[in-house]
Design an enzyme around this catalytic site. Structure first.
Site, mmCIF file in Angstrom:
data_model
loop_
_atom_site.group_PDB
_atom_site.id
_atom_site.type_symbol
_atom_site.label_atom_id
_atom_site.label_comp_id
_atom_site.label_asym_id
_atom_site.label_seq_id
_atom_site.Cartn_x
_atom_site.Cartn_y
_atom_site.Cartn_z
ATOM 1 N N ARG A 111 19.669 31.908 23.732
ATOM 2 C CA ARG A 111 18.384 31.558 24.340
ATOM 3 C C ARG A 111 18.563 31.589 25.844
ATOM 4 O O ARG A 111 19.438 30.920 26.396
ATOM 5 C CB ARG A 111 17.911 30.172 23.919
ATOM 6 C CG ARG A 111 16.836 29.642 24.860
ATOM 7 C CD ARG A 111 16.105 28.456 24.383
ATOM 8 N NE ARG A 111 15.246 28.776 23.267
ATOM 9 C CZ ARG A 111 14.190 28.044 22.904
ATOM 10 N NH1 ARG A 111 13.869 26.956 23.586
ATOM 11 N NH2 ARG A 111 13.457 28.374 21.870
ATOM 12 N N HIS A 138 10.215 36.159 21.614
ATOM 13 C CA HIS A 138 10.655 34.990 20.838
ATOM 14 C C HIS A 138 10.549 35.342 19.345
ATOM 15 O O HIS A 138 9.751 34.769 18.602
ATOM 16 C CB HIS A 138 9.796 33.779 21.194
ATOM 17 C CG HIS A 138 10.374 32.468 20.761
ATOM 18 N ND1 HIS A 138 11.622 32.355 20.173
ATOM 19 C CD2 HIS A 138 9.867 31.199 20.831
ATOM 20 C CE1 HIS A 138 11.857 31.076 19.897
ATOM 21 N NE2 HIS A 138 10.813 30.360 20.282
ATOM 22 N N GLN A 141 10.723 32.745 16.308
ATOM 23 C CA GLN A 141 9.526 31.908 16.188
ATOM 24 C C GLN A 141 8.499 32.561 15.253
ATOM 25 O O GLN A 141 7.898 31.913 14.393
ATOM 26 C CB GLN A 141 8.907 31.706 17.580
ATOM 27 C CG GLN A 141 7.599 30.936 17.573
ATOM 28 C CD GLN A 141 7.771 29.502 17.135
ATOM 29 O OE1 GLN A 141 8.628 28.809 17.639
ATOM 30 N NE2 GLN A 141 6.961 29.046 16.186
ATOM 31 N N ASP A 234 0.175 28.472 22.916
ATOM 32 C CA ASP A 234 1.500 28.125 23.441
ATOM 33 C C ASP A 234 1.249 27.441 24.785
ATOM 34 O O ASP A 234 0.118 27.442 25.297
ATOM 35 C CB ASP A 234 2.313 29.435 23.601
ATOM 36 C CG ASP A 234 3.742 29.207 24.084
ATOM 37 O OD1 ASP A 234 4.205 28.046 24.093
ATOM 38 O OD2 ASP A 234 4.400 30.198 24.465
ATOM 39 N N CYS A 277 3.741 27.062 18.674
ATOM 40 C CA CYS A 277 5.192 27.126 18.516
ATOM 41 C C CYS A 277 5.862 25.798 18.864
ATOM 42 O O CYS A 277 6.979 25.532 18.423
ATOM 43 C CB CYS A 277 5.750 28.260 19.380
ATOM 44 S SG CYS A 277 5.319 28.105 21.126
ATOM 45 N N ARG A 316 11.085 27.038 11.146
ATOM 46 C CA ARG A 316 12.069 27.626 12.071
ATOM 47 C C ARG A 316 13.462 27.587 11.437
ATOM 48 O O ARG A 316 14.254 28.493 11.569
ATOM 49 C CB ARG A 316 12.106 26.855 13.406
ATOM 50 C CG ARG A 316 10.832 26.875 14.248
ATOM 51 C CD ARG A 316 10.469 28.268 14.682
ATOM 52 N NE ARG A 316 11.588 28.985 15.259
ATOM 53 C CZ ARG A 316 12.118 28.778 16.478
ATOM 54 N NH1 ARG A 316 11.571 27.907 17.286
ATOM 55 N NH2 ARG A 316 13.154 29.472 16.913
#
Ligand code: CP
Ligand code: NVA
Length: 334
Positions: A111, A138, A141, A234, A277, A316
């Site tokens: 990340r 991402h 996700q 988001d 998310c 996730r």
């Protein structure tokens, strides 16, 4: 019995386009199987003697903990490494760190900021590398988001996802491609200044067309969400963009997901859900919102019957586990 495609063995995930449409959907299926297995109380050994390095340049609650527990649930190990912990990019190049960690670990989840760093890790480590968020994408996700939609509606077909907010951030880029690959209609409601990047949009449009769906971008959220089954948002300011906070709040205020916008879908009482998310600014309970209150979504929507955000965040873990298992497990069916 668990089953997944042979072609997933040893594979890295840089972005969703790294996988074929069938492979992406197969991973989501595997995640559902692994979820059922965990819910039945099984903690297996699919990742026995497998060790995963987690290199994190940005903070994380879900991705970090999902990765650790995904590995641990199946008898594997995960080591969390932040930039100050290791020489990564300071006293040692990314290329050298990749070659060192690739000799020690079976896989690396990264990340960070630059997509190029993630790609360099994959190029030089010799082990599968998974993108746990960069400035551009991402992908892990979106595997969880698609699983959540499938679980809630029973299928991904005949579904329209409307993303409302910063239309060119990492989540929006990956969501657009994930929807295209899954044959889900995608609508992006965003101001002109935050329109999706042309190349990213064009690439997703080719995939969407192949799967019989379209992608539309609107700057009017009320118009854009009409007919949508999923309203998705988001944060308005992604990690690394903090200097843009005031400008973004001003620009994106009309794009807040509230009950009026939920009603504008025309699907209240029908096929409708809210996804985010996370983490989300929906109340006064954070340092950022203690005076302003809700930003991208109101508390009313966040806490409503339509909100599936905690199923989404749980997923996730199951989807990251599917990535680890399909890439690292020596047995194909158990
Ligand atoms: N959604 C997500 O990636 O959450 P974290 O930042 O907590 O990992
Ligand atoms: N766009 C957000 C996603 C966080 C999960 C960010 O990059 O900060």
């Amino acid at each position: 019995m668990l089953n997944w495609m042979d072609s997933l063995k040893g594979r890295s995930l840089m972005r969703l386009a790294s996988f074929s449409d069938e492979e992406m959907l197969d991973l989501i299926d595997l995640a559902a199987q692994l979820k059922a297995r965990r819910n039945a109380g099984v903690r297996g050994d699919l990742l026995k003697r497998k060790n995963i390095a987690l290199i994190f340049e940005k903070s994380s609650t879900r991705t970090r903990n999902s990765s650790i527990i995904a590995a641990r649930d199946e008898g594997g190990g995960a080591e969390y490494l932040t930039r100050p912990d290791i020489h990564f990019g300071k006293k040692e190049s990314v290329k050298d760190t990749a070659r060192v960690l690739g000799r020690i670990y079976d896989g690396i989840l990264f990340r960070g900021f630059s997509q190029k760093t993630c790609e360099e890790l994959a190029e030089y480590s010799g082990v599968p590398v998974w993108n746990g968020l960069t400035d551009d994408y991402h992908p892990t996700q979106i595997l969880a988001d698609l699983l959540t939609i499938k679980e809630t509606f029973g299928d991904l077909k005949n579904t329209t996802v409307a993303y409302v907010g910063d239309g060119r951030n990492n989540v929006a880029n990956s969501l657009m491609m994930g929807c295209a690959k899954a044959g889900v209609r995608y609508v992006c409601c965003t101001p002109k200044e935050l329109w999706p990047d042309e190349a990213v949009l064009a690439e997703a449009e080719v995939v969407a067309k192949r799967n019989g769906v379209d992608i539309n971008v609107y700057d009017d959220p009320q118009k854009g969400v009409r007919g949508a089954n999923v309203l998705y948002t988001d944060v308005w300011v992604s990690m690394g963009e903090e200097s843009k906070t005031a400008e973004r709040i001003k620009m994106l205020k009309p794009y807040q997901i509230n009950m009026d916008l939920m009603r504008a879908t025309g699907n209240i009482g029908g096929k409708l859900m809210f996804l985010h998310c996370l983490s989300a600014f929906h109340d006064f309970n954070t340092e950022v919102t203690k005076e302003s209150g809700a930003l991208e979504v109101t508390d009313e929507v966040f806490e409503s019957q339509y909100s599936k955000v905690f199923d989404e965040s749980e997923n996730r873990m199951h989807t990251i586990k599917a990535l680890f298992v399909s890439a690292l497990c020596d047995r194909k069916s158990i």
